[in-house]
Enzyme design. Sequence first.
Site, short mmCIF file in Angstrom:
data_model
loop_
_atom_site.label_atom_id
_atom_site.label_comp_id
_atom_site.label_asym_id
_atom_site.label_seq_id
_atom_site.Cartn_x
_atom_site.Cartn_y
_atom_site.Cartn_z
N LYS A 60 93.68 -53.38 0.86
CA LYS A 60 93.60 -54.54 -0.04
C LYS A 60 94.88 -55.38 0.03
O LYS A 60 94.83 -56.59 0.19
CB LYS A 60 93.34 -54.09 -1.50
CG LYS A 60 92.04 -53.33 -1.68
CD LYS A 60 91.80 -52.94 -3.14
CE LYS A 60 92.83 -51.99 -3.71
NZ LYS A 60 92.85 -50.65 -3.07
N ARG A 83 89.92 -52.44 -12.41
CA ARG A 83 89.72 -51.07 -11.93
C ARG A 83 88.81 -50.27 -12.86
O ARG A 83 88.55 -49.10 -12.58
CB ARG A 83 91.08 -50.37 -11.86
CG ARG A 83 91.72 -50.36 -10.46
CD ARG A 83 93.06 -49.68 -10.59
NE ARG A 83 93.53 -49.09 -9.39
CZ ARG A 83 94.38 -49.65 -8.54
NH1 ARG A 83 94.81 -50.87 -8.75
NH2 ARG A 83 94.80 -49.00 -7.48
N ARG A 92 101.79 -44.76 4.77
CA ARG A 92 102.13 -46.10 4.27
C ARG A 92 103.61 -46.19 3.94
O ARG A 92 104.20 -45.29 3.37
CB ARG A 92 101.31 -46.42 3.02
CG ARG A 92 101.81 -47.68 2.30
CD ARG A 92 100.79 -48.30 1.41
NE ARG A 92 100.43 -47.47 0.28
CZ ARG A 92 99.47 -47.82 -0.60
NH1 ARG A 92 98.82 -48.97 -0.47
NH2 ARG A 92 99.19 -47.02 -1.60
N ARG A 151 106.30 -45.02 -1.16
CA ARG A 151 106.02 -44.97 -2.59
C ARG A 151 105.88 -43.52 -3.04
O ARG A 151 105.27 -42.72 -2.36
CB ARG A 151 104.71 -45.71 -2.88
CG ARG A 151 104.91 -47.17 -3.23
CD ARG A 151 103.64 -47.96 -3.21
NE ARG A 151 102.56 -47.40 -4.02
CZ ARG A 151 101.39 -47.99 -4.19
NH1 ARG A 151 101.14 -49.16 -3.61
NH2 ARG A 151 100.46 -47.43 -4.94
N ARG A 174 94.28 -39.90 -7.17
CA ARG A 174 93.93 -41.32 -7.19
C ARG A 174 92.52 -41.56 -6.63
O ARG A 174 91.81 -42.45 -7.09
CB ARG A 174 94.97 -42.13 -6.43
CG ARG A 174 96.28 -42.23 -7.21
CD ARG A 174 97.45 -42.57 -6.33
NE ARG A 174 97.40 -43.93 -5.84
CZ ARG A 174 98.15 -44.37 -4.82
NH1 ARG A 174 98.99 -43.56 -4.22
NH2 ARG A 174 98.07 -45.62 -4.46
P1 ADP Z 1 96.78 -48.94 -4.29
O1 ADP Z 1 97.66 -49.63 -3.29
O2 ADP Z 1 96.62 -47.51 -4.06
O3 ADP Z 1 95.47 -49.62 -4.48
P2 ADP Z 1 98.17 -50.18 -6.54
O4 ADP Z 1 99.47 -50.62 -6.02
O5 ADP Z 1 97.10 -51.20 -6.71
O6 ADP Z 1 97.61 -48.97 -5.66
O7 ADP Z 1 98.37 -49.44 -7.94
C1 ADP Z 1 99.29 -48.40 -8.09
C2 ADP Z 1 99.08 -47.74 -9.43
O8 ADP Z 1 99.28 -48.69 -10.49
C3 ADP Z 1 97.68 -47.19 -9.67
O9 ADP Z 1 97.50 -45.89 -9.13
C4 ADP Z 1 97.60 -47.20 -11.20
O10 ADP Z 1 98.33 -46.11 -11.74
C5 ADP Z 1 98.37 -48.47 -11.56
N1 ADP Z 1 97.45 -49.63 -11.64
C6 ADP Z 1 97.41 -50.70 -10.81
N2 ADP Z 1 96.45 -51.56 -11.18
C7 ADP Z 1 95.85 -51.04 -12.28
C8 ADP Z 1 94.77 -51.43 -13.12
N3 ADP Z 1 94.08 -52.56 -12.90
N4 ADP Z 1 94.45 -50.62 -14.16
C9 ADP Z 1 95.12 -49.49 -14.40
N5 ADP Z 1 96.14 -49.04 -13.65
C10 ADP Z 1 96.51 -49.80 -12.59
P1 ADP Z 2 95.66 -50.83 -0.56
O1 ADP Z 2 96.38 -52.05 -1.09
O2 ADP Z 2 94.16 -51.01 -0.57
O3 ADP Z 2 96.08 -49.57 -1.22
P2 ADP Z 2 97.26 -51.22 1.89
O4 ADP Z 2 96.98 -52.64 2.30
O5 ADP Z 2 98.57 -50.91 1.29
O6 ADP Z 2 96.03 -50.67 0.98
O7 ADP Z 2 97.01 -50.30 3.19
C1 ADP Z 2 97.18 -48.88 3.12
C2 ADP Z 2 97.84 -48.39 4.42
O8 ADP Z 2 96.92 -48.52 5.51
C3 ADP Z 2 99.07 -49.18 4.81
O9 ADP Z 2 99.98 -48.29 5.41
C4 ADP Z 2 98.55 -50.21 5.81
O10 ADP Z 2 99.56 -50.62 6.74
C5 ADP Z 2 97.42 -49.45 6.49
N1 ADP Z 2 96.30 -50.30 6.87
C6 ADP Z 2 95.79 -51.38 6.21
N2 ADP Z 2 94.71 -51.90 6.85
C7 ADP Z 2 94.52 -51.10 7.95
C8 ADP Z 2 93.54 -51.12 9.02
N3 ADP Z 2 92.58 -52.03 9.07
N4 ADP Z 2 93.65 -50.15 9.97
C9 ADP Z 2 94.65 -49.21 9.90
N5 ADP Z 2 95.59 -49.15 8.93
C10 ADP Z 2 95.52 -50.08 7.96
#
Ligand code: ADP
Ligand code: ADP
Length: 214
Positions: free
Chosen positions: A13, A88, A127, A160, A171
Amino acid sequence: MNIILLGPPGAGKGTQAKQISDKYNIPHISTGDIFRKNISEKTELGVKAQGYIDKGLLVPDELTIDIVKDRLSNVDCKNGFLLDGFPRTVKQAEALDLFLEDKEHKIDYALLIKVPESSILERMTGRRVCSKCGASYHIKFNPSKVAGKCDICGSDIIQRKDDSEETVQERLDVYSRQTEPLIDYYTSAKILCAVDGTQDIDVVFENVCDILGR
Ligand code: ADP
Ligand code: ADP
Ligand code: ZN
Protein backbone atom coordinates in the site's frame (compact mmCIF):
# COMPACT_ATOMS: atom_id res chain seq x y z
CA MET A 1 -10.38 11.83 -6.77
CA ASN A 2 -10.90 10.27 -3.32
CA ILE A 3 -9.21 6.91 -2.90
CA ILE A 4 -8.69 4.44 -0.09
CA LEU A 5 -6.14 1.62 -0.19
CA LEU A 6 -6.99 -1.76 1.30
CA GLY A 7 -4.90 -4.87 1.74
CA PRO A 8 -3.01 -6.83 4.36
CA PRO A 9 0.10 -5.45 6.05
CA GLY A 10 2.94 -5.75 3.54
CA ALA A 11 0.67 -5.77 0.47
CA GLY A 12 2.46 -2.75 -0.96
CA LYS A 13 0.00 0.00 0.00
CA GLY A 14 2.68 2.50 1.02
CA THR A 15 4.81 1.70 -2.03
CA GLN A 16 1.93 2.26 -4.45
CA ALA A 17 0.63 5.24 -2.50
CA LYS A 18 3.80 7.25 -3.09
CA GLN A 19 3.49 6.77 -6.86
CA ILE A 20 -0.28 7.36 -6.98
CA SER A 21 0.08 10.53 -4.94
CA ASP A 22 2.76 11.89 -7.32
CA LYS A 23 0.94 11.02 -10.51
CA TYR A 24 -2.56 12.16 -9.53
CA ASN A 25 -1.37 15.01 -7.36
CA ILE A 26 -3.34 14.13 -4.26
CA PRO A 27 -1.98 13.98 -0.70
CA HIS A 28 -0.93 10.58 0.66
CA ILE A 29 -2.38 10.19 4.14
CA SER A 30 -0.98 7.25 6.08
CA THR A 31 -2.32 6.76 9.59
CA GLY A 32 0.70 4.56 10.33
CA ASP A 33 3.04 7.44 9.37
CA ILE A 34 1.01 9.87 11.48
CA PHE A 35 1.25 7.57 14.51
CA ARG A 36 5.00 6.98 14.01
CA LYS A 37 5.63 10.73 13.78
CA ASN A 38 3.73 11.25 17.03
CA ILE A 39 5.66 8.45 18.69
CA SER A 40 9.01 9.92 17.68
CA GLU A 41 7.91 13.35 18.92
CA LYS A 42 6.56 11.79 22.13
CA THR A 43 3.21 13.57 21.86
CA GLU A 44 0.25 12.52 24.02
CA LEU A 45 -1.22 10.67 21.04
CA GLY A 46 2.11 8.96 20.37
CA VAL A 47 2.40 7.76 23.95
CA LYS A 48 -1.15 6.36 23.85
CA ALA A 49 -0.71 4.69 20.45
CA GLN A 50 2.70 3.11 20.95
CA GLY A 51 1.62 0.24 23.20
CA TYR A 52 -0.94 -0.96 20.68
CA ILE A 53 1.36 -0.60 17.68
CA ASP A 54 4.25 -2.45 19.33
CA LYS A 55 1.93 -5.37 20.07
CA GLY A 56 0.57 -5.41 16.50
CA LEU A 57 -2.90 -4.37 17.67
CA LEU A 58 -5.04 -1.60 16.24
CA VAL A 59 -5.05 1.77 17.91
CA PRO A 60 -8.63 2.27 19.24
CA ASP A 61 -11.16 3.83 16.87
CA GLU A 62 -11.81 6.73 19.29
CA LEU A 63 -8.22 7.90 18.84
CA THR A 64 -7.89 7.16 15.14
CA ILE A 65 -11.08 8.55 13.63
CA ASP A 66 -10.66 12.13 14.87
CA ILE A 67 -7.09 12.33 13.57
CA VAL A 68 -8.24 11.39 10.08
CA LYS A 69 -11.19 13.81 10.14
CA ASP A 70 -8.80 16.58 11.14
CA ARG A 71 -6.37 15.71 8.39
CA LEU A 72 -9.12 15.51 5.75
CA SER A 73 -10.34 18.96 6.77
CA ASN A 74 -7.06 20.42 5.57
CA VAL A 75 -7.32 22.50 2.38
CA ASP A 76 -4.90 20.26 0.49
CA CYS A 77 -7.60 17.54 0.48
CA LYS A 78 -10.20 19.59 -1.34
CA ASN A 79 -9.31 18.14 -4.76
CA GLY A 80 -8.90 14.61 -3.48
CA PHE A 81 -6.94 12.41 -1.13
CA LEU A 82 -5.39 8.98 -0.86
CA LEU A 83 -5.92 7.17 2.43
CA ASP A 84 -3.40 4.43 3.21
CA GLY A 85 -4.09 2.30 6.27
CA PHE A 86 -7.46 3.86 7.07
CA PRO A 87 -10.18 2.65 7.47
CA ARG A 88 -9.17 -0.59 9.17
CA THR A 89 -12.47 -1.37 10.92
CA VAL A 90 -16.11 -1.20 9.88
CA LYS A 91 -16.62 1.49 12.52
CA GLN A 92 -13.89 3.62 10.91
CA ALA A 93 -15.42 3.07 7.46
CA GLU A 94 -18.86 4.17 8.70
CA ALA A 95 -17.41 7.24 10.39
CA LEU A 96 -15.56 8.16 7.19
CA ASP A 97 -18.72 7.80 5.09
CA LEU A 98 -20.67 10.04 7.48
CA PHE A 99 -17.92 12.65 7.53
CA LEU A 100 -17.73 12.77 3.72
CA GLU A 101 -21.53 12.74 3.32
CA ASP A 102 -21.73 15.83 5.50
CA LYS A 103 -19.42 17.60 3.07
CA GLU A 104 -21.22 16.15 0.04
CA HIS A 105 -18.18 14.12 -0.90
CA LYS A 106 -17.68 10.37 -1.31
CA ILE A 107 -15.01 7.76 -1.89
CA ASP A 108 -14.50 7.04 -5.58
CA TYR A 109 -12.29 3.94 -5.33
CA ALA A 110 -11.54 1.38 -2.66
CA LEU A 111 -8.43 -0.18 -4.15
CA LEU A 112 -7.63 -3.62 -2.77
CA ILE A 113 -4.06 -4.87 -3.22
CA LYS A 114 -4.28 -8.65 -3.03
CA VAL A 115 -1.32 -10.64 -1.73
CA PRO A 116 -1.63 -14.12 -0.19
CA GLU A 117 -0.58 -14.60 3.41
CA SER A 118 2.23 -16.94 2.30
CA SER A 119 4.15 -14.02 0.69
CA ILE A 120 3.66 -11.55 3.51
CA LEU A 121 6.21 -12.71 6.06
CA GLU A 122 9.14 -12.33 3.65
CA ARG A 123 7.90 -8.92 2.57
CA MET A 124 7.48 -7.68 6.11
CA THR A 125 10.67 -9.00 7.66
CA GLY A 126 12.69 -7.70 4.67
CA ARG A 127 11.03 -4.28 4.76
CA ARG A 128 13.17 -1.26 5.57
CA VAL A 129 11.75 2.25 5.85
CA CYS A 130 13.15 5.75 5.69
CA SER A 131 13.31 7.19 9.19
CA LYS A 132 12.35 10.61 7.84
CA CYS A 133 9.98 10.42 4.86
CA GLY A 134 8.59 6.91 5.46
CA ALA A 135 9.53 5.58 1.98
CA SER A 136 9.44 1.77 1.91
CA TYR A 137 12.29 -0.44 0.68
CA HIS A 138 12.97 -4.17 0.68
CA ILE A 139 16.34 -5.81 1.13
CA LYS A 140 15.63 -8.17 -1.79
CA PHE A 141 12.70 -6.85 -3.84
CA ASN A 142 13.33 -3.10 -3.72
CA PRO A 143 16.72 -2.15 -2.29
CA SER A 144 17.71 1.52 -2.02
CA LYS A 145 20.38 2.69 -4.49
CA VAL A 146 22.87 3.50 -1.72
CA ALA A 147 22.84 0.92 1.08
CA GLY A 148 21.15 2.24 4.23
CA LYS A 149 20.17 5.61 2.70
CA CYS A 150 16.81 6.75 1.32
CA ASP A 151 16.69 7.36 -2.48
CA ILE A 152 14.26 10.24 -2.02
CA CYS A 153 15.65 12.24 0.90
CA GLY A 154 19.02 10.63 1.76
CA SER A 155 18.08 9.93 5.41
CA ASP A 156 18.89 6.68 7.22
CA ILE A 157 16.84 3.59 6.48
CA ILE A 158 15.73 1.54 9.47
CA GLN A 159 13.72 -1.56 10.32
CA ARG A 160 10.37 -1.00 12.00
CA LYS A 161 10.07 -2.57 15.44
CA ASP A 162 6.64 -3.99 14.56
CA ASP A 163 8.05 -5.80 11.50
CA SER A 164 9.43 -8.64 13.64
CA GLU A 165 8.17 -12.13 12.88
CA GLU A 166 5.95 -12.50 15.99
CA THR A 167 4.30 -9.11 15.59
CA VAL A 168 3.67 -9.69 11.90
CA GLN A 169 1.68 -12.84 12.74
CA GLU A 170 -0.47 -10.86 15.19
CA ARG A 171 -1.01 -8.13 12.61
CA LEU A 172 -2.15 -10.68 10.04
CA ASP A 173 -4.67 -12.09 12.53
CA VAL A 174 -5.89 -8.58 13.31
CA TYR A 175 -6.24 -7.94 9.57
CA SER A 176 -8.38 -10.98 8.95
CA ARG A 177 -10.58 -10.34 12.00
CA GLN A 178 -11.02 -6.59 11.88
CA THR A 179 -10.11 -5.26 8.44
CA GLU A 180 -11.07 -7.95 5.92
CA PRO A 181 -14.81 -7.33 6.52
CA LEU A 182 -14.25 -4.03 4.69
CA ILE A 183 -13.91 -5.95 1.45
CA ASP A 184 -17.63 -6.84 1.71
CA TYR A 185 -18.43 -3.35 2.91
CA TYR A 186 -16.95 -1.70 -0.20
CA THR A 187 -18.14 -4.45 -2.55
CA SER A 188 -21.70 -3.62 -1.42
CA ALA A 189 -20.98 0.06 -2.02
CA LYS A 190 -19.88 -0.93 -5.57
CA ILE A 191 -16.53 0.86 -5.35
CA LEU A 192 -14.17 -2.05 -4.71
CA CYS A 193 -11.44 -2.65 -7.32
CA ALA A 194 -8.80 -5.32 -6.83
CA VAL A 195 -5.28 -5.63 -8.23
CA ASP A 196 -2.89 -8.56 -8.04
CA GLY A 197 -0.20 -7.35 -5.65
CA THR A 198 2.17 -10.29 -6.25
CA GLN A 199 3.45 -8.80 -9.51
CA ASP A 200 6.43 -6.45 -9.79
CA ILE A 201 5.96 -3.01 -8.23
CA ASP A 202 5.80 -1.28 -11.64
CA VAL A 203 3.30 -3.78 -13.02
CA VAL A 204 1.05 -3.31 -9.99
CA PHE A 205 1.24 0.44 -10.57
CA GLU A 206 0.30 0.01 -14.26
CA ASN A 207 -2.77 -1.99 -13.17
CA VAL A 208 -3.67 0.71 -10.66
CA CYS A 209 -3.48 3.37 -13.38
CA ASP A 210 -5.72 1.25 -15.63
CA ILE A 211 -8.34 1.43 -12.89
CA LEU A 212 -7.94 5.11 -11.96
CA GLY A 213 -7.58 6.35 -15.53
CA ARG A 214 -4.49 7.89 -17.06
P1 ADP B 1 1.26 -1.58 7.46
O1 ADP B 1 2.39 -0.95 6.68
O2 ADP B 1 1.58 -2.90 7.99
O3 ADP B 1 -0.03 -1.59 6.70
P2 ADP B 1 0.78 0.85 8.99
O4 ADP B 1 2.01 1.65 8.88
O5 ADP B 1 -0.37 1.23 8.14
O6 ADP B 1 1.12 -0.70 8.78
O7 ADP B 1 0.29 0.82 10.51
C1 ADP B 1 1.16 0.47 11.55
C2 ADP B 1 0.36 0.29 12.82
O8 ADP B 1 -0.30 1.52 13.17
C3 ADP B 1 -0.76 -0.74 12.74
O9 ADP B 1 -0.31 -2.06 12.98
C4 ADP B 1 -1.71 -0.24 13.84
O10 ADP B 1 -1.22 -0.60 15.12
C5 ADP B 1 -1.59 1.28 13.72
N1 ADP B 1 -2.61 1.81 12.79
C6 ADP B 1 -2.39 2.37 11.57
N2 ADP B 1 -3.55 2.74 11.00
C7 ADP B 1 -4.54 2.41 11.86
C8 ADP B 1 -5.96 2.50 11.85
N3 ADP B 1 -6.62 3.02 10.80
N4 ADP B 1 -6.64 2.05 12.94
C9 ADP B 1 -6.00 1.53 13.99
N5 ADP B 1 -4.67 1.39 14.08
C10 ADP B 1 -3.93 1.82 13.02
P1 ADP C 1 2.12 -1.86 3.22
O1 ADP C 1 2.12 -0.34 3.23
O2 ADP C 1 0.90 -2.42 2.53
O3 ADP C 1 2.35 -2.45 4.56
P2 ADP C 1 4.71 -1.62 1.82
O4 ADP C 1 4.43 -0.74 0.64
O5 ADP C 1 5.47 -1.04 2.95
O6 ADP C 1 3.34 -2.33 2.31
O7 ADP C 1 5.47 -2.92 1.26
C1 ADP C 1 5.87 -3.97 2.15
C2 ADP C 1 7.24 -4.51 1.71
O8 ADP C 1 7.12 -5.20 0.47
C3 ADP C 1 8.28 -3.41 1.48
O9 ADP C 1 9.52 -3.91 1.88
C4 ADP C 1 8.21 -3.17 -0.03
O10 ADP C 1 9.46 -2.68 -0.54
C5 ADP C 1 7.89 -4.55 -0.56
N1 ADP C 1 7.04 -4.52 -1.75
C6 ADP C 1 6.02 -3.66 -2.05
N2 ADP C 1 5.43 -3.97 -3.23
C7 ADP C 1 6.08 -5.09 -3.69
C8 ADP C 1 5.93 -5.91 -4.88
N3 ADP C 1 5.00 -5.64 -5.78
N4 ADP C 1 6.78 -6.96 -5.00
C9 ADP C 1 7.72 -7.23 -4.05
N5 ADP C 1 7.91 -6.50 -2.93
C10 ADP C 1 7.10 -5.44 -2.75
ZN1 ZN D 1 13.41 9.37 2.87
